[in-house]
Write an enzyme that holds these catalytic residues in place. Structure first.
Site, PDB file in Angstrom:
ATOM      1  N   CYS A  33       0.793  -1.225  -0.090  1.00 11.95           N
ATOM      2  CA  CYS A  33       0.022   0.058  -0.223  1.00 11.95           C
ATOM      3  C   CYS A  33       0.965   1.197  -0.022  1.00 11.95           C
ATOM      4  O   CYS A  33       2.012   1.193   0.085  1.00 11.95           O
ATOM      5  CB  CYS A  33      -0.904   0.121   1.183  1.00 11.95           C
ATOM      6  N   CYS A  66       5.923 -14.219   2.068  1.00 11.00           N
ATOM      7  CA  CYS A  66       6.402 -12.921   2.945  1.00 11.00           C
ATOM      8  C   CYS A  66       5.076 -12.830   3.881  1.00 11.00           C
ATOM      9  O   CYS A  66       3.821 -12.857   3.395  1.00 11.00           O
ATOM     10  CB  CYS A  66       6.564 -11.769   2.138  1.00 11.00           C
ATOM     11  N   GLY A 116      -0.326   0.384  -5.097  1.00 14.34           N
ATOM     12  CA  GLY A 116      -1.563  -0.224  -4.854  1.00 14.34           C
ATOM     13  C   GLY A 116      -2.712   0.239  -5.842  1.00 14.34           C
ATOM     14  O   GLY A 116      -2.836   1.528  -5.897  1.00 14.34           O
ATOM     15  N   TYR A 119      12.008  -4.458  -6.514  1.00 14.59           N
ATOM     16  CA  TYR A 119      10.778  -4.123  -7.421  1.00 14.59           C
ATOM     17  C   TYR A 119       9.690  -3.124  -6.976  1.00 14.59           C
ATOM     18  O   TYR A 119       9.211  -2.429  -7.775  1.00 14.59           O
ATOM     19  CB  TYR A 119      10.108  -5.688  -7.412  1.00 14.59           C
ATOM     20  N   ASN A 133       0.184   0.766   5.703  1.00 13.18           N
ATOM     21  CA  ASN A 133       0.978   0.131   5.000  1.00 13.18           C
ATOM     22  C   ASN A 133       1.608  -1.060   5.695  1.00 13.18           C
ATOM     23  O   ASN A 133       2.514  -0.740   6.532  1.00 13.18           O
ATOM     24  CB  ASN A 133       2.125   1.120   4.004  1.00 13.18           C
ATOM     25  N   GLY A 134       1.240  -2.193   5.191  1.00 10.84           N
ATOM     26  CA  GLY A 134       2.000  -3.237   5.869  1.00 10.84           C
ATOM     27  C   GLY A 134       1.057  -4.308   6.360  1.00 10.84           C
ATOM     28  O   GLY A 134       0.173  -4.594   5.975  1.00 10.84           O
TER      29      GLY A 134
END
Length: 479
Positions: A16, A398, A43, A258, A117-118
């Site tokens: 995100c 992940c 996102g 990336y 975010n996370g």
């Protein structure tokens, strides 16, 4: 890749992007809109902006890209002074309107809005405890856990409420939080996800997931938010509140491979320079021989230029990407997906025909799209196809804010490099080594990075997997 809402391959998805602006002189909502536009690569499922004028607070959210959600009007409020924004790719919770952010709540202490975010690895445990105490949840995302922790805190100040809540959660998070008078940013103790601070000439403060979000509004980069640090911006300026700075650092290496935009700088390391060096290291390690170097656009382009620079083999554009395919081209069947790959990418016959082609990409997850592109190049007359990957083989999922496949679906978890080569149909296949990857991020401490997706060395002490190993853990459904 997930680009423009289009699912070319179930590749690693961006997590995100979060953004925040504090200003009494500039258009905070308009600046946030531009910031989210710059962070769109992080996102594409939904976007939202929350604003306040110091008394009232409002939020506008919707499904789709930033320009789709705010097609008719960017949120506006007279005398607006703070705004936060969010672009989402779901890692916990379905892609639904109810799960869009920023989240906004009223509680005894006033109003707060939050963008996250996370991925919180202990969210299921905390949510269960809160539900047992009578808390009602409106979404199926882990971010709502944090909002409820703040609302239930008995600390006096918002700063203390947030810090108390931060100390209860584990995992990866970068947060922007807005009250009627303060803009707050926080980064997890390991520093998994990036977060930075900027300032405009007019004196406006910016918090952004990446520095490209500062550049778009003409803000000067001040510094990164440190792992384990909370920053609070109000009429008195900016204050720092370290809450867990002694924990081992484990920034996500895939930000450099990336996720981040090449023009961003994270923790002092240029993303472009890191990817260019990954390409140079690839050329050294592989000893690649060919007539031309091409990339899988756009994720492999910077590394491909590094391969060409180091090897002396010319870089050319051998694959063309159709940049005008929208969300309607997400197709449910394999046959339609195969057609979609051809719509997204096409080989330039006059460039690759009769050539020994060295093709560079950032990673291989399942290998399905890589195989299709190799076949496409052969059909266009390529004499040989040699594939170079600017990351090691991905063998482990992940759990820190990236939506990856379960391990059995990762091709490197079940096949050797030679077996992967045979599966995708390449003449040769070489992955960058972990050591080569570490040498490519020379501006940061390579030992303070997370490589768990390559070597299963998960940095969170309480085990490698969060409770409820599914993005739908709060929906009582299967993946």
């Amino acid at each position: 890749m997930y680009e423009n809402g289009y699912n070319l391959e179930p590749k690693w998805k961006e997590e995100c992007g979060v953004y925040g602006v504090y200003s009494h002189t500039e258009d905070v909502s308009g600046m946030t809109y531009l910031g989210l536009y710059a962070l769109q690569h992080r996102g594409q499922e939904s976007a939202g902006i929350a604003i306040t004028d110091g008394a009232w607070m409002d939020v506008t959210r919707g499904m789709g890209l930033v320009n789709e959600v705010f097609r008719h009007q960017v949120p506006h409020m007279e005398n607006q002074c703070i705004a936060i924004g969010h672009v989402r790719y779901s890692t916990t919770g379905s892609s639904l309107l109810a799960n869009t952010q920023p989240l906004m709540v009223n509680y005894a202490g006033g109003k707060i809005a939050l963008a996250h975010n996370g991925n919180l690895t202990n969210a299921a445990e905390i949510r269960h405890d809160l539900e047992q105490q009578g808390t009602i949840f409106q979404t199926s995302i882990d971010s709502e856990v944090f909002v409820n922790l703040i609302a239930r805190s008995r600390q006096e100040t918002i700063e203390d409420k947030v810090i108390e809540s931060l100390k209860k959660i584990k995992g990866a998070y970068c947060l922007t939080i807005m009250t009627e008078s303060k803009l707050i940013g926080a980064r997890d103790p390991q520093g998994f996800r990036p977060l930075c601070i900027g300032k405009t000439e007019e004196g406006s403060y910016i918090i952004s997931s990446e520095t490209c979000g500062l550049d778009v509004v003409g803000a000067e980069f001040i510094r990164d938010v440190l792992p384990g640090e909370m920053v609070v911006i109000d009429e008195d300026g900016i204050k720092s509140y370290p809450f867990a700075t002694e924990e081992p650092k484990a920034s996500c290496i895939f930000e450099y491979i990336y996720f981040a935009r090449p023009d961003s700088v994270i923790d002092g390391q240029s993303v472009h320079d890191a990817r260019f060096m990954m390409g140079r290291m690839l050329a050294r390690e592989s000893g690649c021989q060919g007539d031309i170097v091409i990339s899988v656009p756009d994720s492999g382009t910077t590394a491909a230029t590094g391969v060409a620079f180091e090897s002396g083999i010319p870089f050319v554009e051998g694959l063309i990407k159709n940049r005008y395919i929208g969300r309607t081209f997400i197709q449910p069947t394999q046959k339609k997906r195969d057609t979609a790959v051809k719509l997204k990418l096409n080989a330039i016959r006059s460039v690759v025909e009769g050539k020994r082609v060295i093709m560079v990409d950032d990673s291989i997850v399942r290998g399905t799209t890589s195989g299709k592109i190799v076949k496409m190049l052969r059909n266009a007359g390529a004499k040989e196809v040699h594939m170079l990957i600017s990351s090691p083989p991905i063998g482990y999922p992940c759990y820190y804010g990236i939506d990856t496949s379960v391990r059995k679906e990762l091709i490197a978890a079940t096949k050797s490099v030679e077996e992967i080569r045979e599966y995708i149909g390449a003449d040769t296949l070489h992955f960058l080594s972990i050591e080569g990857l570490k040498q490519s991020v020379s501006a940061v401490d390579p030992e303070a990075m997370c490589y768990a997706c390559f070597n299963s060395a998960y940095p969170i002490e309480d085990g490698e997997k969060p409770a409820g190993d599914s993005k739908y853990v709060f929906e009582q459904r299967k993946c």
